[in-house]
Design a protein around this motif. Structure first.
Motif, PDB file in Angstrom:
ATOM      1  N   UNK A   1      58.609  -5.459  25.263  1.00 33.02           N
ATOM      2  CA  UNK A   1      59.836  -5.338  24.503  1.00 33.02           C
ATOM      3  C   UNK A   1      60.424  -3.944  24.646  1.00 33.02           C
ATOM      4  N   UNK A   2      61.732  -3.861  24.576  1.00 33.80           N
ATOM      5  CA  UNK A   2      62.419  -2.584  24.730  1.00 33.80           C
ATOM      6  C   UNK A   2      62.605  -1.970  23.346  1.00 33.80           C
ATOM      7  N   UNK A   3      62.088  -0.739  23.189  1.00 35.31           N
ATOM      8  CA  UNK A   3      62.225  -0.026  21.932  1.00 35.31           C
ATOM      9  C   UNK A   3      63.077   1.210  22.168  1.00 35.31           C
ATOM     10  N   UNK A   4      64.106   1.369  21.383  1.00 32.76           N
ATOM     11  CA  UNK A   4      64.974   2.539  21.512  1.00 32.76           C
ATOM     12  C   UNK A   4      65.561   2.836  20.148  1.00 32.76           C
TER      13      UNK A   4
ATOM     14  N   UNK B   1      74.169  -3.340  28.948  1.00 30.15           N
ATOM     15  CA  UNK B   1      73.096  -2.475  29.434  1.00 30.15           C
ATOM     16  C   UNK B   1      72.084  -2.254  28.330  1.00 30.15           C
ATOM     17  N   UNK B   2      70.831  -2.604  28.634  1.00 23.60           N
ATOM     18  CA  UNK B   2      69.763  -2.476  27.645  1.00 23.60           C
ATOM     19  C   UNK B   2      69.062  -1.127  27.728  1.00 23.60           C
ATOM     20  N   UNK B   3      68.843  -0.676  28.940  1.00 20.55           N
ATOM     21  CA  UNK B   3      68.086   0.569  29.098  1.00 20.55           C
ATOM     22  C   UNK B   3      68.307   1.111  30.503  1.00 20.55           C
ATOM     23  N   UNK B   4      67.865   2.320  30.708  1.00 23.04           N
ATOM     24  CA  UNK B   4      67.943   2.946  32.020  1.00 23.04           C
ATOM     25  C   UNK B   4      67.041   4.155  32.053  1.00 23.04           C
ATOM     26  N   UNK B   5      66.731   4.604  33.245  1.00 23.49           N
ATOM     27  CA  UNK B   5      65.864   5.762  33.377  1.00 23.49           C
ATOM     28  C   UNK B   5      65.233   5.805  34.741  1.00 23.49           C
ATOM     29  N   UNK B   6      64.012   6.314  34.791  1.00 26.53           N
ATOM     30  CA  UNK B   6      63.286   6.471  36.045  1.00 26.53           C
ATOM     31  C   UNK B   6      61.929   5.801  35.941  1.00 26.53           C
TER      32      UNK B   6
END
Length: 363
Positions: free
Chosen positions: A59-62, A113-118
């Motif tokens: 799950x995406x946590x932000x 857009x749910x998330x982004x990064x590296x």
């Protein structure tokens, strides 16, 4: 703040939702790949997102704080687009990732857009791999600025080092292979200079027999000579050939220092010395031809004609493979001066006293 179209918002608020996630991965070599958790391939904004039913994600946590995102993806090697060799070669390390949500039955609604990064650490085990996604807030976890260090903080050949690494880069061809990390090239005959080390960390003389200190040169070098033993008051002790007395020491081959067991157990001393290291030790290799063409390796050790790399490559090294190899720097001031004549650009502070001296009582 996330934005989405009114149509997609209405769809998400409805009782029946037909949604999937799209992962866009841009590797370090510029290759852009798309993946989806839908059971079929999906084309969106000119990119085909491959269906890989063998992957799941947490799950995406932000939140509104600067804490790093918490997301992990697990997959099996069931897609020709992601291979074990590419992962082991580091092509996916620090790849840029964007995660979007779409209605796969009506892509005209746009994407959220749910998330982004590296991509961070990638682990491979039993035919599957796990990758962590480091969100954009991860940047704020890094130290800013420089800290004092007895060794150089520059990367050899970069804008801070200012040494032209091309002048110590040579072409080579593998003549024969010893094992997965070692090969022979008789054309490499370079030898490294002797490097001096100024001890800023210090050593405690053991409080029990045999009252010895073994010097281990940095980066796999070999002990060459003694440059003196001094105490915290900068007084130099005497080298003797027999049993040492007060503020004396004996030196055996290989850098084994013996001190007096009757006078100096527990004393704190600094040991300066010189050592030799292979010319290409801790240098870099770029493979030009063969199964590993385009990949890079770090050199762990070097003796004339024999190169040992730090980690095995995804594919076997073979006789006839060509490469370019650059001399290594162990970030010591002696190496910077003797080997490269570049001490003016040395980015370290070898003469600053160590922590033990700075916090010790004075008087």
């Amino acid at each position: 703040m996330r934005t989405l179209s009114p149509a997609l918002l209405a769809h998400l608020q409805g009782d029946v939702r037909t949604i999937c996630t799209l992962w866009t991965i841009t590797r370090k070599d510029g290759l852009v790949l798309g993946f989806t958790d839908l059971d079929r391939d999906l084309s969106f904004n000119g990119l085909v997102y491959r269906s890989t039913g063998g992957y799941t994600h947490s799950g995406i946590e932000a939140g509104s704080t600067l804490s790093t995102s918490n997301l992990e993806m697990q997959a099996i090697f069931d897609s020709s687009a992601v291979t074990r060799a590419d992962l082991e070669a580091g092509l996916y390390d620090f790849a840029a990732v964007t995660i979007q949500l779409v209605n796969y039955l009506d892509l005209t609604m746009g994407a959220l857009q749910l998330n982004g990064g590296l991509l961070g650490q990638v682990q491979i085990l039993n035919g599957r791999y796990t990758a962590e996604l480091r969100g954009l807030a991860q940047v704020f976890q890094h130290d800013a600025g420089s800290v004092y260090s007895p060794t150089c903080r520059a990367t050899f050949g970069d804008s801070k080092c200012q040494f032209d690494a091309s002048t110590v880069t040579y072409a080579g061809t593998v003549a024969s292979v010893n094992n997965s990390i070692s090969f022979i090239d008789p054309s490499l005959t370079q030898t490294g200079p002797t490097t001096s080390v100024i001890d800023v960390d210090g050593h405690f003389i053991p409080t029990r027999t045999p009252f010895t200190i073994q010097i281990v040169p940095p980066n796999g070098g070999a002990f060459a000579s003694n440059n003196g033993v001094r105490d915290t008051s900068a007084n130099y002790w005497s080298l003797v050939g027999g049993t040492p007395g007060d503020k004396q020491y004996n030196l055996a081959a290989g850098g084994l220092y013996t001190f007096s067991g009757g006078f100096n157990p527990g004393a704190f001393v600094y040991i300066d010395y010189s050592y030799t290291a292979g010319y290409f030790a801790y240098g870099r290799i770029k493979w030009l031809t063969g199964l590993n063409a385009g990949l890079r390796s770090q050199v762990k050790a070097f003796a004339p004609g024999v190169v040992t790399i730090a980690l095995a490559l995804p594919n076997a090294i073979q006789a006839g493979d060509t490469y370019s190899i650059t001399a290594g720097c162990d970030l010591q001031p002696g190496t910077c001066s003797t080997k490269f004549n570049n001490l003016i650009h040395f980015r370290g502070e070898p003469f600053i006293p160590g922590q033990d001296v700075m916090i010790s009582p004075k008087g």
